[in-house]
Design a protein around this motif. Structure first.
Motif, short mmCIF file in Angstrom:
data_model
loop_
_atom_site.label_atom_id
_atom_site.label_comp_id
_atom_site.label_asym_id
_atom_site.label_seq_id
_atom_site.Cartn_x
_atom_site.Cartn_y
_atom_site.Cartn_z
N PRO A 192 82.05 108.37 60.65
CA PRO A 192 81.07 108.04 61.69
C PRO A 192 81.71 108.00 63.09
O PRO A 192 82.63 107.22 63.32
N GLU A 193 81.23 108.86 63.98
CA GLU A 193 81.71 108.81 65.37
C GLU A 193 80.90 107.74 66.10
O GLU A 193 79.68 107.75 66.06
N GLN A 194 81.59 106.83 66.74
CA GLN A 194 80.94 105.65 67.33
C GLN A 194 80.97 105.73 68.86
O GLN A 194 82.03 105.78 69.46
N HIS A 270 82.11 105.79 76.09
CA HIS A 270 83.27 106.29 75.36
C HIS A 270 82.91 106.51 73.90
O HIS A 270 81.84 106.11 73.45
N GLU A 271 83.85 107.12 73.18
CA GLU A 271 83.62 107.36 71.75
C GLU A 271 84.90 107.15 70.95
O GLU A 271 86.00 107.43 71.42
N LEU A 272 84.71 106.65 69.74
CA LEU A 272 85.83 106.54 68.80
C LEU A 272 85.42 107.22 67.50
O LEU A 272 84.34 106.98 66.99
N LYS A 319 75.44 107.38 66.87
CA LYS A 319 76.54 107.35 65.92
C LYS A 319 76.38 108.63 65.11
O LYS A 319 75.38 108.81 64.44
N HIS A 320 77.32 109.55 65.24
CA HIS A 320 77.20 110.79 64.48
C HIS A 320 77.79 110.59 63.09
O HIS A 320 78.97 110.31 62.94
N ASN A 321 76.90 110.72 62.11
CA ASN A 321 77.29 110.44 60.74
C ASN A 321 77.69 111.75 60.06
O ASN A 321 76.85 112.51 59.61
MG MG Z 1 81.65 114.31 68.51
#
Ligand code: MG
Ligand code: ADP
Length: 696
Positions: A192-194, A270-272, A319-321
């Motif tokens: 999952p990208e958060q 931002h993203e993690l 959130k990219h799952n």
């Molecule tokens: Mg991405």
């Protein structure tokens, strides 16, 4: 920095520690119980509990807690110390197998949608040995499921675990049909990208809307937003970099595979992204990621916002799952593969997924429905509320050629034989990724982009696992009875692709043309939470979840109730906060500025009647009009909230919130935001969008 590998997972009672600290037969019994999904003998549990306690105490830990995921979407814990009195008036540190396996938190205040009212007053927590225990805040945390005494799921973990089993069972049937005798299990994996925002903590504290609701309820559009798109992948500011480094360290200690970090499109966003893991672990880990993101921010003078839409007019957070399925032997079943046999199997899994997504668009949509996500889905930067699948050119050509040759049966040259041994190698598709698709194939996995940033990913994943398990089970039912496997396979794939090809869409999902086209195709467009949620308890969906033993009808109805209630409560708190801020902050601020203008005009006229006070007059008129609007709209909103209470049934109330209260909130906001534009900055009672977005 070579200490990181040693530090990784140091707070986790994981494989290595277990092998080191558990007696051999205990370790074996635990592994066996996990593999077979059986419960443990009490003496084995005692032995594990004792080893866990010794390990934790050696790290200075004094307490333990069952760590669970109630329907609030957050995690819950209640700490008990290990101390146990001795006859000599001393204490020893103790932790029993019974305490490990089962807990009875007084959990009567967690949402249960009426289940506990109807059955038992209390719920219990049950150890999930498939997710490692870990140390957080000086407590040994035991991941657990949370159920009622009747065994009904009251949490996010239980249906997820059940769906993992269901997918495993059905996918294994398919693998066996393809002659695979080596794989023991099929597991679903998730990365999952958060996304999140970081803003200055002192500014955050001056915004009651952010503090109370997680998003700004007021705020004029700043002169500069995200137009320049200079933030995306831009250099990370040093304070943010320090925060991210600190966060990575804490996540690594917890065995969380934090991998990628970057700036997102919106300022301060931002993203993690972690390296993917099994769905259950990924879900637990994502809960910890969110918790630590929030907890570490204040140490850097920051506040982390996980809301789906903290700022109007600026990109929201999702959130990219990333989801895939693989065997325990490490074969990714969504990888097109290199041999015709693997490709035939791949095509069957692909067909199952397209079938599942098309048949259960409603469930997928409902699984990402929330008041917060309503601001995002369908807005310019987010996937639309319509579910469709991006396949890329090559796979789409293959699908089309299977479907069309079936239909016309003449174009012999474009006809693809699917049977084992006959399918050509499927080349890897290198077409650009389509960022507008809600459900995109990305080489060897699907990326479901609709979940909101604040969500537990349990919901989207237990739905995904279940609907794919269902399609696979229907295919397996037919194939297991087939006399000619290849011919039957051919028919299943062609028939289902023909029926479900409509769900494939590779174009730009943000356009109006797509909305029209999707309507023509008969795809659902459930634009709000309260349009989507009732689909969850549609007959066909209750049947689905009961068939695969994911949720019973009672559990589903109780979940529906909780979700609807949460939707109403969320908006109600926002509306009340707006009214409060309008009355106590905004109107007094506007009045103060008006009074300054009035006294300026008066002083001018006192000096000389010939001075012009046109500016003051015009501004005062404008401000007074706006202030009156704010006042009356706040009154109107309050009246509507009272009216909502009379709706009686929860669904009707929620619909009224969507149709009447949300628009009334927008109107109130519109007047206040205009007032902000015309009010001197020093009179405005809280930090502006510019302050919030550009000050880190
Ligand atoms: Mg991405
Ligand atoms: P992006 O270009 O979106 O960053 P990546 O390929 O780097 O795409 O992957 C994004 C996420 O997908 C990461 O969290 C990654 O671990 C995850 N991912 C990769 N392979 C799989 C898989 N087989 N199953 C689930 N998630 C995966």
């Amino acid at each position: 920095m070579n200490k990181i590998p040693d530090m990784f997972g140091e707070l986790v009672f994981g494989e290595a520690i277990m092998r080191e600290r558990l007696p051999k037969d205990t370790y074996k019994a635990l592994k066996k119980a996990i593999a077979e999904g059986k419960s443990l003998e009490l003496d084995v549990a005692n032995s594990i509990a004792n080893a866990m306690k010794d390990w934790a105490v050696s790290k200075g830990v004094t307490h333990f807690t069952h760590w669970f995921q109630p329907m609030t979407g957050a995690t819950a814990e209640k700490h008990d110390s290990f101390i146990s009195p001795t006859a000599e008036g001393k204490i020893i540190m103790e932790f029993s197998g019974k305490e490990l396996i089962k807990g009875e938190p007084d959990a009567s205040s967690f949402p249960s949608g009426g289940i506990r009212m109807t059955f038992e007053a209390r719920g219990y927590t049950a150890w999930d040995p498939t997710s490692y225990a870990f140390i957080k805040d000086n407590a040994l945390c035991i991941p657990t499921a949370f159920c009622s005494y009747g065994g009904e799921a009251l949490d996010k973990k239980t249906p997820l675990l059940r769906s993992i089993d269901a997918l495993n069972n059905q996918a294994m049937r398919i693998l066996r049909l393809f002659g695979n005798t080596t794989a023991k299990n099929v597991i679903s994996t998730v990365g999952p990208e958060q996304e999140y925002f970081l803003i200055n903590k002192d500014l955050y504290e001056k915004r009651r809307d952010l503090v109370l609701t997680g998003r700004t309820l007021f705020g004029a559009k700043p002169p500069r937003g995200q137009e320049l798109e200079d933030h995306y992948f831009g250099a990370i500011k040093s304070r943010v970099a320090e925060y991210m480094a600190d966060l990575d360290l804490e996540l690594w200690k917890l065995g969380i595979l934090s991998k990628t970090k970057h700036n997102e499109v919106a300022p301060s966003q931002h993203e993690l992204a972690p390296i993917y893991s099994t769905t259950n672990t990924a879900t637990d880990h994502n809960q910890l990621v969110m918790e630590l993101m929030k907890k570490i921010a204040p140490k850097h003078g920051l506040t982390c916002l996980l809301h789906e839409k903290p700022f109007a007019g600026i990109n929201g957070s999702g959130k990219h799952n990333n989801w895939s399925i693989s065997t325990d032997t490490g074969v990714n079943l969504l990888d097109p593969g290199s041999s015709p046999e693997e490709n035939a199997q791949f095509l069957l899994f692909l067909t199952a997924i397209l079938t599942a997504v098309d048949d259960y668009q409603d469930l997928l949509r409902a699984s990402v429905a929330s008041a917060g996500n309503d601001h995002r889905l369908g807005a310019a930067e987010a996937p639309p509320a319509i579910i469709s699948v991006f396949l890329g050119d090559i796979l789409t050509d293959i699908v089309n050629s299977i479907v069309d040759s079936k239909k016309y049966n003449k174009k012999e040259d474009s006809y693809i034989e699917i049977g084992v041994g006959s399918l050509p190698k499927i080349p890897k598709d290198n077409t650009d990724r389509n960022r507008t698709s809600p459900f995109a194939f990305t080489g060897n996995k699907f990326e479901f982009r609709m979940p909101g940033s604040a969500f537990s990913i349990s919901g989207p994943n237990f739905v995904l696992n279940t609907i794919v398990a269902d399609a696979l089970s229907n295919f397996a039912d037919i194939l297991e009875k087939a006399k000619d496997f290849n011919a039957t396979l051919q028919v299943i794939i062609a028939e289902n692709l023909t029926k479900h090809r409509r769900i494939v869409f590779n174009g730009n999902g943000y356009t109006d043309e797509w909305v029209k086209e999707a309507t023509k195709r008969g795809l659902l467009n459930l634009t709000s939470t309260i349009d989507a949620l009732p689909e969850f308890i549609a007959d066909k969906n209750i049947k689905l979840f009961e068939k695969h033993k994911i949720l019973s009808e009672i559990e589903m109805r109780s979940r529906y109730e909780i979700l609807v209630e949460t939707y109403v409560k969320t908006i109600k708190i926002e509306a009340l906060t707006m009214i409060d801020i309008a009355r106590k902050d905004i109107i007094p601020a506007g009045e103060k500025y008006v009074s300054l203008l009035a006294s300026t005009a008066k002083s001018k006229l006192d000096v000389s009647k010939t001075f012009t006070v046109d500016l003051e007059k015009s501004l005062i008129t404008k401000l007074s009009d706006l202030l009156l609007k704010i006042y009356t709209r706040a009154e109107g909103l309050e009246a509507k909230l009272t009216e909502a209470e009379e709706k009686g049934d929860a669904t009707a109330e929620a619909r009224f919130f969507r149709s009447a209260i949300v628009p009334a909130m927008s109107e109130l906001r519109e007047a206040a935001d205009t007032l902000e534009i015309y009010t001197a900055e020093k009179y405005w009672p809280f930090p502006s969008y510019s302050d919030l977005l550009f000050s880190v």
